[in-house]
Design a protein around this motif. Sequence first.
Motif, PDB file in Angstrom:
ATOM      1  N   ASN A  87       0.677  -1.018   0.283  1.00  0.00           N
ATOM      2  CA  ASN A  87      -0.190  -0.118   0.107  1.00  0.00           C
ATOM      3  C   ASN A  87       0.912   0.568   0.173  1.00  0.00           C
ATOM      4  O   ASN A  87       1.891   1.371   0.686  1.00  0.00           O
ATOM      5  CB  ASN A  87      -1.275   0.275   1.241  1.00  0.00           C
ATOM      6  N   TYR A 137      -8.048   5.830  -1.759  1.00  0.00           N
ATOM      7  CA  TYR A 137      -8.646   5.809  -0.411  1.00  0.00           C
ATOM      8  C   TYR A 137      -8.948   7.601  -0.369  1.00  0.00           C
ATOM      9  O   TYR A 137      -7.648   7.773   0.319  1.00  0.00           O
ATOM     10  CB  TYR A 137      -8.987   4.988   0.330  1.00  0.00           C
ATOM     11  N   GLU A 160      -7.965   9.584   3.664  1.00  0.00           N
ATOM     12  CA  GLU A 160      -8.245   8.967   4.684  1.00  0.00           C
ATOM     13  C   GLU A 160      -9.245  10.155   5.635  1.00  0.00           C
ATOM     14  O   GLU A 160      -8.690  11.170   5.913  1.00  0.00           O
ATOM     15  CB  GLU A 160      -6.495   9.263   5.293  1.00  0.00           C
ATOM     16  N   HIS A 213      -7.514   2.262   8.649  1.00  0.00           N
ATOM     17  CA  HIS A 213      -6.096   2.088   9.314  1.00  0.00           C
ATOM     18  C   HIS A 213      -5.910   2.339  11.366  1.00  0.00           C
ATOM     19  O   HIS A 213      -7.417   2.555  12.053  1.00  0.00           O
ATOM     20  CB  HIS A 213      -5.371   4.074  10.140  1.00  0.00           C
ATOM     21  N   THR A 221     -10.463   5.531   4.068  1.00  0.00           N
ATOM     22  CA  THR A 221     -10.433   5.310   4.655  1.00  0.00           C
ATOM     23  C   THR A 221     -10.444   5.644   6.451  1.00  0.00           C
ATOM     24  O   THR A 221     -10.109   7.239   6.170  1.00  0.00           O
ATOM     25  CB  THR A 221      -8.889   5.638   4.834  1.00  0.00           C
ATOM     26  N   HIS A 242     -11.314   1.044   3.833  1.00  0.00           N
ATOM     27  CA  HIS A 242      -9.911   0.459   4.137  1.00  0.00           C
ATOM     28  C   HIS A 242     -10.056   1.244   5.517  1.00  0.00           C
ATOM     29  O   HIS A 242     -10.437   2.415   5.863  1.00  0.00           O
ATOM     30  CB  HIS A 242      -8.712   1.471   3.428  1.00  0.00           C
ATOM     31  N   ASN A 300      -3.492   5.177  -0.572  1.00  0.00           N
ATOM     32  CA  ASN A 300      -4.339   5.939   1.031  1.00  0.00           C
ATOM     33  C   ASN A 300      -3.622   8.208   0.994  1.00  0.00           C
ATOM     34  O   ASN A 300      -2.760   8.014   0.674  1.00  0.00           O
ATOM     35  CB  ASN A 300      -3.564   5.999   2.026  1.00  0.00           C
TER      36      ASN A 300
END
Length: 308
Positions: free
Chosen positions: A94, A160, A162, A220, A188, A218, A128
Motif C-alpha cells: 500500500n 481512498y 483518509e 487504519h 479510509t 480501508h 491512501n
Amino acid sequence: MSLKRYLLNHETNHAMKKTALLLLIFLFGILCTALSQERVLFFQTNWGNQLSWDEFCKKAKASGFDGIDIWLPNNKESQQDLKEALAKYDLKLNLMHGTVKGIPLAESLKKYETRLEELMQWNPVLINSHTGSDFFSYEDNLKFIAIGNKLSKKYNIPVYHETHRGRFSYSMTETLKYLDKAKELPLTLDMSHWMVVHESLLQNQPDRWDTIIDNVHHIHARVGFQEGPQVNDPEAPEWKNALKAHIDIWERIIKKGLKEHQGVFTVTSEFGPPSYMPTAPYTRMPLGDQWKANVFVMNALKQRLGIQ
C-alpha cells in the motif's frame, strides 16, 4: 404390490436420496469454498522505521503481516531495495499520498496529480491519501478528491481518502457534509483522529456511523481516546473500553467490505513512533512498544473475526 414393483420403488427412492445427499455435499462445498476465500489482508506501517527494507520486510512477514503500508522513498537506490525486499518476502504494497498544504493551490493540485501518477506505476493494492486541508474551501478540497477519483478509474487502483486531522475529513460532522454532496468519496477510516476532535469514543452516534461505514473501504487501525490519537499500550486494561469501541466499528466495516470487495478487505496497523507514541518527560523514552502494539491490534481483530 408385486416384489418387482417394490424393488423398483425402493431403488428409485434410494437413488433420489443419494442424489439429494450429493447435492447437499456439493452446496456445502461451494459454501465452504466461498468462506475460505474471504481474506482480511493486514499491512504493517513503516512509520518511524529505522531498519533496512530487507530487515523491515523480513520482520513484517515473520509477524504475520500480508504487506506493508509506506510513503514511497524518492531515492532510486532505496526504491530498488524496496522492490527486492517485497519480492523476497512475498509482501503486498500500500502506498501513502497527500496534499502539500503550504504552497499555492494551483501548484498543490499539480503536485498532487503528478505524484499520484508516479505512485500508480508501482501497481499497489491501494493508495491512501491525506487529502486537502481543513483550511481549504469545500470547493477546493473537492478538486483534490476529484483528481484521486479520476486516476483511480484510469489505473483501476483504489485511492481512498483518509479521515485525518488537518484534512478535509478532520471531524465526523465535516466528513458527513462532503459525503452528502460529493458523488464519490471512498474513505479510509482512522477513527482515532475523530475521538480527539470530538472528545468522545463516538459510541452514541449510530445514524452517523451508518453513513460513514457505507463509504469506508480501508481501515487504519490505531486505538485513540478522548484526549489523544494513540493510547500508550492497547493491551493495558485501562484502555479496554477504547479498544472495544474501535473493534466494534472495525468489525462492522470489515464484514460489509468483504461482501463488497469480492471477499477481500484491507487493514493497516498504524500505531506510530515517538512522539506520536506517548513518552516519558525529559528522557522522551516511549511508554509503549510500537511494533508490539501493531501486532497486537492485528491479532485482536483476527480474534474478533475468528481468523486463524
